[in-house]
Write a protein that holds these residues in place. Sequence first.
Motif, PDB file in Angstrom:
ATOM      1  N   ASP A   7       0.832  -1.186   0.000  1.00  0.00           N
ATOM      2  CA  ASP A   7       0.000   0.000   0.000  1.00  0.00           C
ATOM      3  C   ASP A   7       0.877   1.249   0.000  1.00  0.00           C
ATOM      4  N   ILE A   8       0.408   2.286  -0.709  1.00  0.00           N
ATOM      5  CA  ILE A   8       1.052   3.585  -0.653  1.00  0.00           C
ATOM      6  C   ILE A   8      -0.025   4.604  -0.332  1.00  0.00           C
ATOM      7  N   SER A   9       0.394   5.732   0.186  1.00  0.00           N
ATOM      8  CA  SER A   9      -0.541   6.801   0.497  1.00  0.00           C
ATOM      9  C   SER A   9       0.005   8.072  -0.127  1.00  0.00           C
ATOM     10  N   ILE A  10      -0.831   8.763  -0.899  1.00  0.00           N
ATOM     11  CA  ILE A  10      -0.417  10.026  -1.503  1.00  0.00           C
ATOM     12  C   ILE A  10      -1.448  11.089  -1.176  1.00  0.00           C
ATOM     13  N   GLN A  11      -1.014  12.329  -1.165  1.00  0.00           N
ATOM     14  CA  GLN A  11      -1.912  13.455  -0.959  1.00  0.00           C
ATOM     15  C   GLN A  11      -2.257  14.027  -2.323  1.00  0.00           C
ATOM     16  N   MET A  12      -3.546  14.296  -2.538  1.00  0.00           N
ATOM     17  CA  MET A  12      -4.002  14.839  -3.808  1.00  0.00           C
ATOM     18  C   MET A  12      -5.211  15.717  -3.548  1.00  0.00           C
ATOM     19  N   ASP A  13      -5.311  16.802  -4.274  1.00  0.00           N
ATOM     20  CA  ASP A  13      -6.487  17.660  -4.192  1.00  0.00           C
ATOM     21  C   ASP A  13      -7.738  16.808  -4.439  1.00  0.00           C
ATOM     22  N   ALA A  14      -8.765  16.975  -3.608  1.00  0.00           N
ATOM     23  CA  ALA A  14      -9.964  16.153  -3.691  1.00  0.00           C
ATOM     24  C   ALA A  14     -10.663  16.292  -5.040  1.00  0.00           C
ATOM     25  N   ASP A  15     -10.733  17.510  -5.579  1.00  0.00           N
ATOM     26  CA  ASP A  15     -11.365  17.707  -6.885  1.00  0.00           C
ATOM     27  C   ASP A  15     -10.567  17.033  -7.988  1.00  0.00           C
ATOM     28  N   LEU A  16      -9.245  17.123  -7.904  1.00  0.00           N
ATOM     29  CA  LEU A  16      -8.390  16.476  -8.890  1.00  0.00           C
ATOM     30  C   LEU A  16      -8.578  14.962  -8.851  1.00  0.00           C
ATOM     31  N   LYS A  17      -8.651  14.415  -7.641  1.00  0.00           N
ATOM     32  CA  LYS A  17      -8.852  12.968  -7.490  1.00  0.00           C
ATOM     33  C   LYS A  17     -10.170  12.544  -8.121  1.00  0.00           C
ATOM     34  N   ALA A  18     -11.227  13.279  -7.847  1.00  0.00           N
ATOM     35  CA  ALA A  18     -12.546  12.932  -8.407  1.00  0.00           C
ATOM     36  C   ALA A  18     -12.527  13.004  -9.927  1.00  0.00           C
ATOM     37  N   GLU A  19     -11.891  14.046 -10.459  1.00  0.00           N
ATOM     38  CA  GLU A  19     -11.804  14.199 -11.914  1.00  0.00           C
ATOM     39  C   GLU A  19     -10.998  13.058 -12.530  1.00  0.00           C
ATOM     40  N   ALA A  20      -9.885  12.705 -11.890  1.00  0.00           N
ATOM     41  CA  ALA A  20      -9.039  11.614 -12.385  1.00  0.00           C
ATOM     42  C   ALA A  20      -9.779  10.284 -12.319  1.00  0.00           C
ATOM     43  N   GLU A  21     -10.478  10.027 -11.220  1.00  0.00           N
ATOM     44  CA  GLU A  21     -11.224   8.775 -11.098  1.00  0.00           C
ATOM     45  C   GLU A  21     -12.272   8.658 -12.197  1.00  0.00           C
ATOM     46  N   ALA A  22     -12.975   9.750 -12.480  1.00  0.00           N
ATOM     47  CA  ALA A  22     -13.994   9.724 -13.534  1.00  0.00           C
ATOM     48  C   ALA A  22     -13.346   9.481 -14.895  1.00  0.00           C
ATOM     49  N   PHE A  23     -12.235  10.156 -15.142  1.00  0.00           N
ATOM     50  CA  PHE A  23     -11.546  10.000 -16.426  1.00  0.00           C
ATOM     51  C   PHE A  23     -11.066   8.567 -16.623  1.00  0.00           C
ATOM     52  N   PHE A  24     -10.365   8.024 -15.623  1.00  0.00           N
ATOM     53  CA  PHE A  24      -9.825   6.680 -15.770  1.00  0.00           C
ATOM     54  C   PHE A  24     -10.933   5.629 -15.780  1.00  0.00           C
ATOM     55  N   HIS A  25     -12.043   5.894 -15.115  1.00  0.00           N
ATOM     56  CA  HIS A  25     -13.194   4.987 -15.172  1.00  0.00           C
ATOM     57  C   HIS A  25     -13.687   4.876 -16.617  1.00  0.00           C
ATOM     58  N   GLU A  26     -13.711   6.041 -17.317  1.00  0.00           N
ATOM     59  CA  GLU A  26     -14.116   6.023 -18.730  1.00  0.00           C
ATOM     60  C   GLU A  26     -13.168   5.179 -19.573  1.00  0.00           C
ATOM     61  N   LEU A  27     -11.924   5.078 -19.156  1.00  0.00           N
ATOM     62  CA  LEU A  27     -10.940   4.257 -19.867  1.00  0.00           C
ATOM     63  C   LEU A  27     -10.958   2.805 -19.400  1.00  0.00           C
ATOM     64  N   GLY A  28     -11.821   2.516 -18.422  1.00  0.00           N
ATOM     65  CA  GLY A  28     -11.961   1.140 -17.943  1.00  0.00           C
ATOM     66  C   GLY A  28     -10.955   0.740 -16.890  1.00  0.00           C
ATOM     67  N   MET A  29     -10.436   1.700 -16.158  1.00  0.00           N
ATOM     68  CA  MET A  29      -9.476   1.354 -15.105  1.00  0.00           C
ATOM     69  C   MET A  29      -9.678   2.244 -13.891  1.00  0.00           C
ATOM     70  N   SER A  30      -9.170   1.769 -12.783  1.00  0.00           N
ATOM     71  CA  SER A  30      -9.227   2.545 -11.542  1.00  0.00           C
ATOM     72  C   SER A  30      -8.057   3.524 -11.502  1.00  0.00           C
ATOM     73  N   LEU A  31      -8.129   4.459 -10.574  1.00  0.00           N
ATOM     74  CA  LEU A  31      -7.017   5.385 -10.366  1.00  0.00           C
ATOM     75  C   LEU A  31      -5.765   4.608  -9.949  1.00  0.00           C
ATOM     76  N   SER A  32      -5.938   3.590  -9.133  1.00  0.00           N
ATOM     77  CA  SER A  32      -4.812   2.763  -8.707  1.00  0.00           C
ATOM     78  C   SER A  32      -4.144   2.091  -9.907  1.00  0.00           C
ATOM     79  N   THR A  33      -4.943   1.554 -10.820  1.00  0.00           N
ATOM     80  CA  THR A  33      -4.392   0.920 -12.018  1.00  0.00           C
ATOM     81  C   THR A  33      -3.659   1.947 -12.874  1.00  0.00           C
ATOM     82  N   ALA A  34      -4.240   3.134 -13.022  1.00  0.00           N
ATOM     83  CA  ALA A  34      -3.610   4.186 -13.820  1.00  0.00           C
ATOM     84  C   ALA A  34      -2.252   4.572 -13.233  1.00  0.00           C
ATOM     85  N   ILE A  35      -2.169   4.672 -11.913  1.00  0.00           N
ATOM     86  CA  ILE A  35      -0.896   5.013 -11.266  1.00  0.00           C
ATOM     87  C   ILE A  35       0.117   3.895 -11.489  1.00  0.00           C
TER      88      ILE A  35
END
Length: 94
Positions: A7-35
């Motif tokens: 496990d890793i823990s990173i700090q990220m702006d909450a709005d940025l995280k939500a936007e990234a999660e939505a974007f990567f979901h559209e690509l068929g992957m989680s934020l964790s997979t994208a990282i």
Amino acid sequence: MAATTADISIQMDADLKAEAEAFFHELGMSLSTAINVFVRQSLREGRIPFEITTQENPNEETIAAMLETERMANDPNAKVYHDLDELFADLDAE
């Protein structure tokens, strides 16, 4: 043999995280997979796998400095120094 995970823990702006999660979901992957994709590609290439740029335009002062530098570089009458000693000697002479 299954790979172990850590496990890793990173700090990220909450709005940025939500936007990234939505974007990567559209690509068929989680934020964790994208990282993980990013880290694997970085290691594969031995560098950050994309160019980092800014979308910001230079401010007026920077633009003015860039234009002045360009003008000076193209001025055939501009004084040219080949090293710092030559520059300092010219400054001392003034």
